[in-house]
Scaffold this motif. Structure first.
Motif, PDB file in Angstrom:
ATOM      1  N   GLY A  43       0.813  -1.209   0.000  1.00 37.86           N
ATOM      2  CA  GLY A  43       0.000   0.000   0.000  1.00 37.86           C
ATOM      3  C   GLY A  43       0.845   1.257   0.000  1.00 37.86           C
ATOM      4  N   ILE A  44       1.953   1.214   0.747  1.00 33.65           N
ATOM      5  CA  ILE A  44       2.870   2.365   0.774  1.00 33.65           C
ATOM      6  C   ILE A  44       3.471   2.590  -0.612  1.00 33.65           C
ATOM      7  CG2 ILE A  44       5.056   3.227   1.698  1.00 33.65           C
ATOM      8  CD1 ILE A  44       4.347   1.781   4.328  1.00 33.65           C
ATOM      9  N   LEU A  45       3.898   1.495  -1.254  1.00 38.37           N
ATOM     10  CA  LEU A  45       4.452   1.600  -2.604  1.00 38.37           C
ATOM     11  C   LEU A  45       3.406   2.127  -3.582  1.00 38.37           C
ATOM     12  CD1 LEU A  45       6.678   1.170  -4.666  1.00 38.37           C
ATOM     13  CD2 LEU A  45       5.980  -1.243  -4.833  1.00 38.37           C
ATOM     14  N   ALA A  46       2.165   1.634  -3.452  1.00 34.60           N
ATOM     15  CA  ALA A  46       1.081   2.105  -4.324  1.00 34.60           C
ATOM     16  C   ALA A  46       0.867   3.605  -4.136  1.00 34.60           C
ATOM     17  CB  ALA A  46      -0.205   1.341  -4.023  1.00 34.60           C
ATOM     18  N   GLY A  47       0.896   4.058  -2.877  1.00 37.31           N
ATOM     19  CA  GLY A  47       0.727   5.479  -2.591  1.00 37.31           C
ATOM     20  C   GLY A  47       1.850   6.319  -3.170  1.00 37.31           C
ATOM     21  N   ILE A  48       3.073   5.821  -3.058  1.00 39.93           N
ATOM     22  CA  ILE A  48       4.229   6.550  -3.605  1.00 39.93           C
ATOM     23  C   ILE A  48       4.152   6.613  -5.131  1.00 39.93           C
ATOM     24  CG2 ILE A  48       6.735   6.457  -3.899  1.00 39.93           C
ATOM     25  CD1 ILE A  48       6.892   5.307  -1.054  1.00 39.93           C
ATOM     26  N   LEU A  49       3.740   5.506  -5.759  1.00 34.27           N
ATOM     27  CA  LEU A  49       3.603   5.493  -7.218  1.00 34.27           C
ATOM     28  C   LEU A  49       2.538   6.480  -7.678  1.00 34.27           C
ATOM     29  CD1 LEU A  49       3.830   1.651  -7.924  1.00 34.27           C
ATOM     30  CD2 LEU A  49       5.443   3.398  -8.706  1.00 34.27           C
ATOM     31  N   LEU A  50       1.402   6.517  -6.969  1.00 34.71           N
ATOM     32  CA  LEU A  50       0.335   7.448  -7.332  1.00 34.71           C
ATOM     33  C   LEU A  50       0.777   8.891  -7.134  1.00 34.71           C
ATOM     34  CD1 LEU A  50      -2.575   7.855  -8.259  1.00 34.71           C
ATOM     35  CD2 LEU A  50      -3.309   7.617  -5.875  1.00 34.71           C
ATOM     36  N   ALA A  51       1.469   9.153  -6.021  1.00 34.58           N
ATOM     37  CA  ALA A  51       1.977  10.505  -5.765  1.00 34.58           C
ATOM     38  C   ALA A  51       3.007  10.905  -6.824  1.00 34.58           C
ATOM     39  CB  ALA A  51       2.600  10.564  -4.371  1.00 34.58           C
ATOM     40  N   SER A  52       3.888   9.980  -7.176  1.00 34.74           N
ATOM     41  CA  SER A  52       4.907  10.271  -8.194  1.00 34.74           C
ATOM     42  C   SER A  52       4.268  10.577  -9.535  1.00 34.74           C
ATOM     43  CB  SER A  52       5.861   9.076  -8.337  1.00 34.74           C
ATOM     44  OG  SER A  52       6.513   8.802  -7.113  1.00 34.74           O
ATOM     45  N   ALA A  53       3.203   9.833  -9.862  1.00 38.01           N
ATOM     46  CA  ALA A  53       2.486  10.091 -11.115  1.00 38.01           C
ATOM     47  C   ALA A  53       1.900  11.500 -11.114  1.00 38.01           C
ATOM     48  CB  ALA A  53       1.389   9.051 -11.316  1.00 38.01           C
ATOM     49  N   GLY A  54       1.313  11.899  -9.979  1.00 45.39           N
ATOM     50  CA  GLY A  54       0.715  13.228  -9.885  1.00 45.39           C
ATOM     51  C   GLY A  54       1.760  14.338  -9.980  1.00 45.39           C
ATOM     52  N   ILE A  55       2.880  14.158  -9.296  1.00 48.52           N
ATOM     53  CA  ILE A  55       3.938  15.178  -9.300  1.00 48.52           C
ATOM     54  C   ILE A  55       4.578  15.292 -10.686  1.00 48.52           C
ATOM     55  CG2 ILE A  55       6.217  15.746  -8.395  1.00 48.52           C
ATOM     56  CD1 ILE A  55       5.278  14.407  -5.738  1.00 48.52           C
ATOM     57  N   CYS A  56       4.885  14.144 -11.292  1.00 46.06           N
ATOM     58  CA  CYS A  56       5.524  14.158 -12.613  1.00 46.06           C
ATOM     59  C   CYS A  56       4.573  14.682 -13.684  1.00 46.06           C
ATOM     60  CB  CYS A  56       6.008  12.755 -12.979  1.00 46.06           C
ATOM     61  SG  CYS A  56       7.394  12.180 -11.980  1.00 46.06           S
ATOM     62  N   PHE A  57       3.268  14.439 -13.508  1.00 46.31           N
ATOM     63  CA  PHE A  57       2.290  14.954 -14.466  1.00 46.31           C
ATOM     64  C   PHE A  57       2.326  16.479 -14.510  1.00 46.31           C
ATOM     65  CE2 PHE A  57      -2.021  16.638 -15.199  1.00 46.31           C
ATOM     66  CZ  PHE A  57      -2.199  16.230 -16.516  1.00 46.31           C
ATOM     67  N   ILE A  58       2.385  17.095 -13.327  1.00 45.26           N
ATOM     68  CA  ILE A  58       2.451  18.560 -13.268  1.00 45.26           C
ATOM     69  C   ILE A  58       3.733  19.067 -13.918  1.00 45.26           C
ATOM     70  CG2 ILE A  58       2.683  20.530 -11.715  1.00 45.26           C
ATOM     71  CD1 ILE A  58       0.812  19.124  -9.804  1.00 45.26           C
ATOM     72  N   GLN A  59       4.849  18.371 -13.661  1.00 43.81           N
ATOM     73  CA  GLN A  59       6.113  18.759 -14.274  1.00 43.81           C
ATOM     74  C   GLN A  59       6.044  18.632 -15.801  1.00 43.81           C
ATOM     75  OE1 GLN A  59       8.944  20.031 -12.683  1.00 43.81           O
ATOM     76  NE2 GLN A  59       7.441  20.179 -11.030  1.00 43.81           N
ATOM     77  N   ALA A  60       5.390  17.565 -16.268  1.00 40.34           N
ATOM     78  CA  ALA A  60       5.288  17.338 -17.713  1.00 40.34           C
ATOM     79  C   ALA A  60       4.445  18.404 -18.392  1.00 40.34           C
ATOM     80  CB  ALA A  60       4.688  15.950 -17.977  1.00 40.34           C
ATOM     81  N   ILE A  61       3.278  18.677 -17.799  1.00 39.11           N
ATOM     82  CA  ILE A  61       2.324  19.566 -18.462  1.00 39.11           C
ATOM     83  C   ILE A  61       2.761  21.023 -18.395  1.00 39.11           C
ATOM     84  CG2 ILE A  61       0.698  20.236 -16.634  1.00 39.11           C
ATOM     85  CD1 ILE A  61      -1.506  19.052 -18.596  1.00 39.11           C
ATOM     86  N   THR A  62       3.712  21.336 -17.470  1.00 40.98           N
ATOM     87  CA  THR A  62       4.239  22.703 -17.396  1.00 40.98           C
ATOM     88  C   THR A  62       5.576  22.840 -18.121  1.00 40.98           C
ATOM     89  OG1 THR A  62       5.235  22.181 -15.230  1.00 40.98           O
ATOM     90  CG2 THR A  62       3.083  23.269 -15.231  1.00 40.98           C
ATOM     91  N   SER A  63       6.111  21.716 -18.633  1.00 38.11           N
ATOM     92  CA  SER A  63       7.402  21.754 -19.328  1.00 38.11           C
ATOM     93  C   SER A  63       7.273  21.489 -20.818  1.00 38.11           C
ATOM     94  CB  SER A  63       8.366  20.717 -18.725  1.00 38.11           C
ATOM     95  OG  SER A  63       8.579  20.963 -17.355  1.00 38.11           O
ATOM     96  N   THR A  64       6.159  20.926 -21.234  1.00 40.96           N
ATOM     97  CA  THR A  64       5.911  20.679 -22.654  1.00 40.96           C
ATOM     98  C   THR A  64       4.442  20.938 -22.931  1.00 40.96           C
ATOM     99  OG1 THR A  64       6.228  19.091 -24.468  1.00 40.96           O
ATOM    100  CG2 THR A  64       5.447  18.198 -22.377  1.00 40.96           C
ATOM    101  N   THR A  65       3.997  20.700 -24.141  1.00 44.92           N
ATOM    102  CA  THR A  65       2.616  21.003 -24.494  1.00 44.92           C
ATOM    103  C   THR A  65       1.659  19.991 -23.877  1.00 44.92           C
ATOM    104  OG1 THR A  65       2.649  19.682 -26.518  1.00 44.92           O
ATOM    105  CG2 THR A  65       3.361  21.975 -26.694  1.00 44.92           C
ATOM    106  N   VAL A  66       0.397  20.419 -23.687  1.00 40.83           N
ATOM    107  CA  VAL A  66      -0.641  19.511 -23.202  1.00 40.83           C
ATOM    108  C   VAL A  66      -0.802  18.348 -24.177  1.00 40.83           C
ATOM    109  CG1 VAL A  66      -3.107  19.310 -22.681  1.00 40.83           C
ATOM    110  CG2 VAL A  66      -1.844  21.346 -21.973  1.00 40.83           C
TER     111      VAL A  66
END
Length: 284
Positions: free
Chosen positions: A69-92
């Motif tokens: 569950g901890i790993l699942a939470g970290i993976l979900l959090a990482s997806a959310g954080i990296c998504f913001i980095q992606a969408i603010t660094s390249t086009t939607v």
């Protein structure tokens, strides 16, 4: 149960597709500030739900998810954080095009790690929906940022990994993993923001709406559906969310999407609707 899970995933995709519209309506809050307060609202809501459901056993349920569950939470959090980095660094367009690979990555990982086989019908729907996403993005793709592309790829693999962890632990209560992800996002955002956390009251209310409803309900439905749908099917419905987002912006802000966005989005929506309908006919 499969039909109910599919219908709930459609509902969850519809709800979370409004996130882009709400974010577009923010006054001054930046991506990290939005993530911080959304994460706080999501975590508080889940903690409240767990307490109402389990009361004195709440802490035991949270710790009961274990390392998975901890790993699942970290993976979900990482997806959310990296998504913001992606969408603010390249086009939607670039970001969503890469995220359209999530069902295929999930199917590949699930086949290796969980021995889940994808039916021909599911594979055809994934291909049609993926093609629809490609059409939506055809006018906006400009691969001009290696960092943004890398962040989008990490997002895709992290979310696929999260789906795999839910499937692997489908017999236990995995809602605390979303609580963990919210707390991880909050810690990361606080460390990056420092003292720059002030936002307007209106933006705060929108962040609470994002966390307590727009994020909480789809995440809860995703966890429920993971007990009955294979990983590829679970993540397939994410494409439905991508297709609906531009329509809400068009409807409420009058931001008219281009021709290919309309055609591609309609293709995705029809592919998912036909898939669910055919599954319902099979079960009759």
């Amino acid at each position: 149960s499969r039909i109910n899970a599919m219908l709930l995933m459609v509902l969850g995709s519809i709800i979370i597709s409004f996130a882009g519209l709400i974010i577009r309506g923010m006054d001054t809050a930046g991506p990290l500030q939005i993530s911080l307060y959304r994460g706080l609202a999501l975590s508080f809501t889940i903690l409240l739900i767990l307490f109402l459901r389990y009361q004195a056993n709440t802490l035991r349920k949270i710790t009961g998810v274990g390392w998975s569950g901890i790993l699942a939470g970290i993976l979900l959090a990482s997806a959310g954080i990296c998504f913001i980095q992606a969408i603010t660094s390249t086009t939607v367009a670039d970001t969503l095009f890469i995220l359209a690979s999530i069902p295929f990555i999930s199917a590949f990982l699930a086949r290796i790690l969980l021995n889940e086989r994808v039916s021909v019908q599911t594979l055809i729907t994934m291909i049609i929906a993926g093609f629809g996403i490609s059409l939506m993005m055809v006018s906006g793709i400009r691969s001009n940022s290696f960092y943004g592309t890398l962040m989008a790829l990490i997002t895709a693999f992290c979310f696929s990994g999260y789906a795999i962890m839910l499937r692997k632990n489908k017999d236990i209560e995995m809602l605390p993993s979303v609580l963990i992800s919210g707390l991880v996002i909050c810690l990361v955002c606080l460390s990056l923001l420092g003292k720059d956390i002030a936002i307007s009251w209106l933006d705060l209310l929108k962040c609470i709406l994002l966390g307590s409803i727009i994020s909480f309900i789809p995440n809860s439905l995703f966890i429920y559906a993971s007990k009955y749908l294979i990983a590829a099917e679970l993540t397939l419905f994410m494409l439905f969310e991508f297709a609906l987002g531009p329509f809400w912006v068009w409807l409420f802000i009058d931001e008219v999407p281009d021709f290919w966005t309309l055609i591609g989005g309609s293709c995705v929506i029809m592919a998912v609707i036909i898939y669910v309908w055919s599954e319902m006919q099979t079960k009759k």
